[in-house]
Design an enzyme around this catalytic site. Structure first.
Site, PDB file in Angstrom:
ATOM      1  N   ASN A   9       0.670  -1.193  -0.106  1.00  0.00           N
ATOM      2  CA  ASN A   9      -0.063   0.344   0.228  1.00  0.00           C
ATOM      3  C   ASN A   9       0.968   1.447   0.037  1.00  0.00           C
ATOM      4  O   ASN A   9       1.418   1.854   0.929  1.00  0.00           O
ATOM      5  CB  ASN A   9      -0.842  -0.203   1.511  1.00  0.00           C
ATOM      6  CG  ASN A   9      -1.668   1.746   1.122  1.00  0.00           C
ATOM      7  OD1 ASN A   9      -1.196   1.986   0.008  1.00  0.00           O
ATOM      8  ND2 ASN A   9      -2.514   1.219   2.305  1.00  0.00           N
ATOM      9  N   LYS A  11       0.232   3.724  -0.175  1.00  0.00           N
ATOM     10  CA  LYS A  11      -0.967   5.695   0.298  1.00  0.00           C
ATOM     11  C   LYS A  11      -0.181   6.564  -0.545  1.00  0.00           C
ATOM     12  O   LYS A  11      -0.066   6.542  -1.843  1.00  0.00           O
ATOM     13  CB  LYS A  11       0.124   5.680   1.696  1.00  0.00           C
ATOM     14  CG  LYS A  11       0.287   4.436   2.225  1.00  0.00           C
ATOM     15  CD  LYS A  11       0.198   4.349   3.825  1.00  0.00           C
ATOM     16  CE  LYS A  11       0.035   3.039   4.977  1.00  0.00           C
ATOM     17  NZ  LYS A  11       0.207   3.022   6.399  1.00  0.00           N
ATOM     18  N   HIS A  94      -9.329   1.325   4.630  1.00  0.00           N
ATOM     19  CA  HIS A  94      -8.487   1.751   5.190  1.00  0.00           C
ATOM     20  C   HIS A  94      -8.467   2.377   6.786  1.00  0.00           C
ATOM     21  O   HIS A  94      -9.073   3.231   6.706  1.00  0.00           O
ATOM     22  CB  HIS A  94      -7.617   2.100   4.033  1.00  0.00           C
ATOM     23  CG  HIS A  94      -6.004   1.967   5.338  1.00  0.00           C
ATOM     24  ND1 HIS A  94      -5.596   3.106   6.023  1.00  0.00           N
ATOM     25  CD2 HIS A  94      -5.180   0.598   4.982  1.00  0.00           C
ATOM     26  CE1 HIS A  94      -4.130   2.624   6.414  1.00  0.00           C
ATOM     27  NE2 HIS A  94      -3.510   1.400   5.385  1.00  0.00           N
ATOM     28  N   GLU A  96      -7.468   4.179   7.639  1.00  0.00           N
ATOM     29  CA  GLU A  96      -6.325   5.896   7.821  1.00  0.00           C
ATOM     30  C   GLU A  96      -8.161   6.909   6.897  1.00  0.00           C
ATOM     31  O   GLU A  96      -7.928   7.639   7.375  1.00  0.00           O
ATOM     32  CB  GLU A  96      -5.772   6.605   6.473  1.00  0.00           C
ATOM     33  CG  GLU A  96      -4.177   5.864   7.450  1.00  0.00           C
ATOM     34  CD  GLU A  96      -2.595   5.048   7.136  1.00  0.00           C
ATOM     35  OE1 GLU A  96      -3.415   5.645   5.555  1.00  0.00           O
ATOM     36  OE2 GLU A  96      -1.958   5.276   7.008  1.00  0.00           O
ATOM     37  N   GLU A 166      -5.873  -5.256  10.137  1.00  0.00           N
ATOM     38  CA  GLU A 166      -4.255  -4.155  11.007  1.00  0.00           C
ATOM     39  C   GLU A 166      -5.125  -3.630  12.201  1.00  0.00           C
ATOM     40  O   GLU A 166      -5.921  -2.384  11.500  1.00  0.00           O
ATOM     41  CB  GLU A 166      -4.632  -3.032   9.895  1.00  0.00           C
ATOM     42  CG  GLU A 166      -4.200  -3.426   8.554  1.00  0.00           C
ATOM     43  CD  GLU A 166      -3.600  -2.782   7.340  1.00  0.00           C
ATOM     44  OE1 GLU A 166      -2.704  -3.007   6.518  1.00  0.00           O
ATOM     45  OE2 GLU A 166      -4.620  -1.840   7.184  1.00  0.00           O
ATOM     46  N   GLY A 172       2.279   1.818  10.958  1.00  0.00           N
ATOM     47  CA  GLY A 172       3.617   3.348  10.622  1.00  0.00           C
ATOM     48  C   GLY A 172       3.590   3.493  11.804  1.00  0.00           C
ATOM     49  O   GLY A 172       4.325   4.748  11.788  1.00  0.00           O
ATOM     50  N   SER A 212       3.232  -2.604   9.931  1.00  0.00           N
ATOM     51  CA  SER A 212       4.793  -2.216  10.548  1.00  0.00           C
ATOM     52  C   SER A 212       5.522  -4.127   9.830  1.00  0.00           C
ATOM     53  O   SER A 212       6.022  -4.766  10.925  1.00  0.00           O
ATOM     54  CB  SER A 212       4.708  -2.060  11.789  1.00  0.00           C
ATOM     55  OG  SER A 212       4.576  -1.087  11.976  1.00  0.00           O
TER      56      SER A 212
HETATM   57  C1  PEP Z   1      -1.161   0.073   5.739  1.00  0.00           C
HETATM   58  O1  PEP Z   1      -0.537   0.986   5.427  1.00  0.00           O
HETATM   59  O2  PEP Z   1      -1.674  -0.643   5.620  1.00  0.00           O
HETATM   60  C2  PEP Z   1       0.169  -0.533   6.526  1.00  0.00           C
HETATM   61  C3  PEP Z   1      -0.105  -1.626   7.287  1.00  0.00           C
HETATM   62  O3  PEP Z   1       1.281  -0.179   7.143  1.00  0.00           O
HETATM   63  P1  PEP Z   1       2.867   0.106   7.906  1.00  0.00           P
HETATM   64  O4  PEP Z   1       2.608  -1.448   7.304  1.00  0.00           O
HETATM   65  O5  PEP Z   1       3.361   0.854   7.072  1.00  0.00           O
HETATM   66  O6  PEP Z   1       2.436   0.118   9.251  1.00  0.00           O
END
Ligand code: PEP
Length: 251
Positions: A9, A11, A94, A96, A166, A172, A212
């Protein structure tokens, strides 16, 4: 046996020339994998990315879509628009988008239905906040989000949906759920699907972990019983690092 599906992803990162350079470096590194490899890129990269993944095993996804086909929705992109240029996947709900753009379980459900209706594979994100985790509400939050996201879908459509578990506190932040905890949460989601759609459907559904994921923890996470790969943010922006995650089973 379920396939491992590893999606990046990006972003709001990567200009078209950066996307092209990424793909040119990344594609040879993952050409021998049996895992499904997806790059979910910004809208402005879609067309370039699709051109440059031809003749590779990489699939392209978008990061959002609208549930209506056409109309007065300034700034939005429909599922038909994505499908018309051969996008295969789309991330829906997501955290976000839920947090900053007021997406709800209801809009997530509308988008999931529309994506499937036009032949896109949705990657539906669910996950608990730190507060919910500390209050012991994880199972309740993720089963409710899963149930509402899939409401009204046929069993066949559920089989074509990917869920990404998630935990919001892990996105992040550099904090990863332990492989055991992530696997338990994913088992809980699979059980919820089994209760509503039967064992056969639950056994087929791909459920990823996101939060992460890095090359140093991918193997531990992805070799558990129920984690079917990952949705990867930050670490998917570096071709070598993301290739190591995709090739977690190669060493
Ligand atoms: C994500 O954006 O779905 C995500 C898991 O980000 P990160 O791997 O940076 O934690």
């Amino acid at each position: 046996m379920r396939k491992k599906v590893i999606a990046g992803n990006w972003k709001m990162n990567m200009l078209p020339n950066e996307a092209i350079n990424f793909i040119n470096e990344f594609a040879p590194l993952v050409k021998d994998t049996n895992n499904e490899v997806i790059l979910c890129v910004p809208y402005t990269d879609l067309f370039y990315a699709l051109l440059h993944v031809q003749e590779t095993n990489i699939k392209i996804g978008a990061q959002n879509m609208h549930w209506e086909t056409t109309g007065a929705y300034t700034g939005e992109i429909s599922a038909e628009m994505l499908k018309s240029i051969n996008v295969d996947y789309v991330i829906i709900g997501h955290s976000e988008r839920r947090q900053y753009f007021a997406e709800t379980d209801e809009t997530v459900n509308k988008k999931v239905k529309k994506a499937l209706a036009v032949g896109l594979k949705p990657i539906v994100c669910v996950g608990e906040t730190l507060q919910e985790k500390e209050e012991g509400k994880t199972a309740n939050v993720i089963t409710t989000q899963t149930k509402l996201a899939l409401e009204g879908l046929s069993p066949e459509n559920v089989k074509n949906t990917i869920i990404a578990y998630e935990p919001i506190w892990a996105i992040g932040t550099g904090k990863t759920a332990t492989a055991q905890d992530a696997n338990e949460s994913i088992k809980t989601i699979r059980k919820e699907i089994e209760e509503n759609y039967g064992k056969d459907v639950a056994e087929c559904v791909i459920i990823q972990y996101g939060g992460s994921v890095k090359s140093t923890n991918a193997k531990e996470l992805f070799t558990t019983s129920d984690i079917d790969g990952g949705l990867v943010g930050g670490a998917s922006l570096k071709p070598e690092e993301f290739a190591k995650i995709v090739n977690f089973d190669k060493e």
